[in-house]
Scaffold this motif. Structure first.
Motif, PDB file in Angstrom:
ATOM      1  N   GLU A  30       0.845  -1.191   0.000  1.00  0.00           N
ATOM      2  CA  GLU A  30       0.000   0.000   0.000  1.00  0.00           C
ATOM      3  C   GLU A  30       0.882   1.244   0.000  1.00  0.00           C
ATOM      4  O   GLU A  30       2.020   1.204   0.461  1.00  0.00           O
ATOM      5  CB  GLU A  30      -0.895   0.024   1.248  1.00  0.00           C
ATOM      6  CG  GLU A  30      -1.686  -1.235   1.484  1.00  0.00           C
ATOM      7  CD  GLU A  30      -2.689  -1.551   0.404  1.00  0.00           C
ATOM      8  OE1 GLU A  30      -3.259  -0.597  -0.162  1.00  0.00           O
ATOM      9  OE2 GLU A  30      -2.902  -2.740   0.122  1.00  0.00           O
ATOM     10  N   SER A  73      -2.969   0.851  -3.849  1.00  0.00           N
ATOM     11  CA  SER A  73      -2.329  -0.442  -3.666  1.00  0.00           C
ATOM     12  C   SER A  73      -1.286  -0.590  -4.777  1.00  0.00           C
ATOM     13  O   SER A  73      -1.377   0.051  -5.822  1.00  0.00           O
ATOM     14  CB  SER A  73      -3.353  -1.571  -3.750  1.00  0.00           C
ATOM     15  OG  SER A  73      -4.323  -1.415  -2.747  1.00  0.00           O
ATOM     16  N   GLY A 127      -5.279  -5.729  -2.663  1.00  0.00           N
ATOM     17  CA  GLY A 127      -4.956  -4.534  -1.898  1.00  0.00           C
ATOM     18  C   GLY A 127      -6.160  -3.993  -1.157  1.00  0.00           C
ATOM     19  O   GLY A 127      -7.264  -4.524  -1.255  1.00  0.00           O
TER      20      GLY A 127
END
Length: 136
Positions: free
Chosen positions: A65, A90, A123
């Motif tokens: 991230e 992400s 993500g």
């Protein structure tokens, strides 16, 4: 001698055909929804700003991230005043994460893809960076 037909078998066959087609249509509709929600690229573009952080985190799925601080000011929420523009994203691959991790604080132009939904192994955001366009 007259032939006799068993109508219960004919009704059973028709019901099976209808059930089969219904199940097939539901599976196709469900597959289409999942594709549209989680795999269809809704938008893509380039965002620029100073890299605030790049981290690897997650409880079950470890994902990469990051956050860009963009130039200018904006309002985060109604009534909260002025704040900086932030772009949370992400990161798609190890190589992009490694480049961002060692260059925190530099100015980046990042190419991203936007999806409608979030997958835990992809993500924590709908925005996935797939390319570093420029670094200053």
């Amino acid at each position: 001698m007259a032939a006799t037909y068993d109508t219960s078998k004919k009704k059973s066959g028709t019901f099976r055909k209808i059930l089969g087609w219904t199940v097939l249509i539901l599976l196709l509709a469900g597959s289409g929804y999942v594709y549209y929600r989680y795999y269809f690229v809704f938008g893509e573009g380039v965002k620029s700003g100073y890299l605030n952080y790049a981290v690897k985190k997650g409880n079950l799925f470890k994902t990469y991230e990051g956050k860009l601080i963009q130039e200018g000011f904006g309002s985060a929420k109604v009534g909260t005043g002025i704040s900086s523009n932030e772009f949370e994203f992400s990161i798609e691959s190890d190589s992009i994460f490694n480049l961002l991790e060692v260059n925190s604080g530099k100015y980046f132009d990042l190419h991203y893809k936007e999806y409608h939904g979030i997958l835990p192994w992809r993500g924590n955001t709908r925005y996935v960076v797939d390319q570093v366009v420029n670094m200053k």
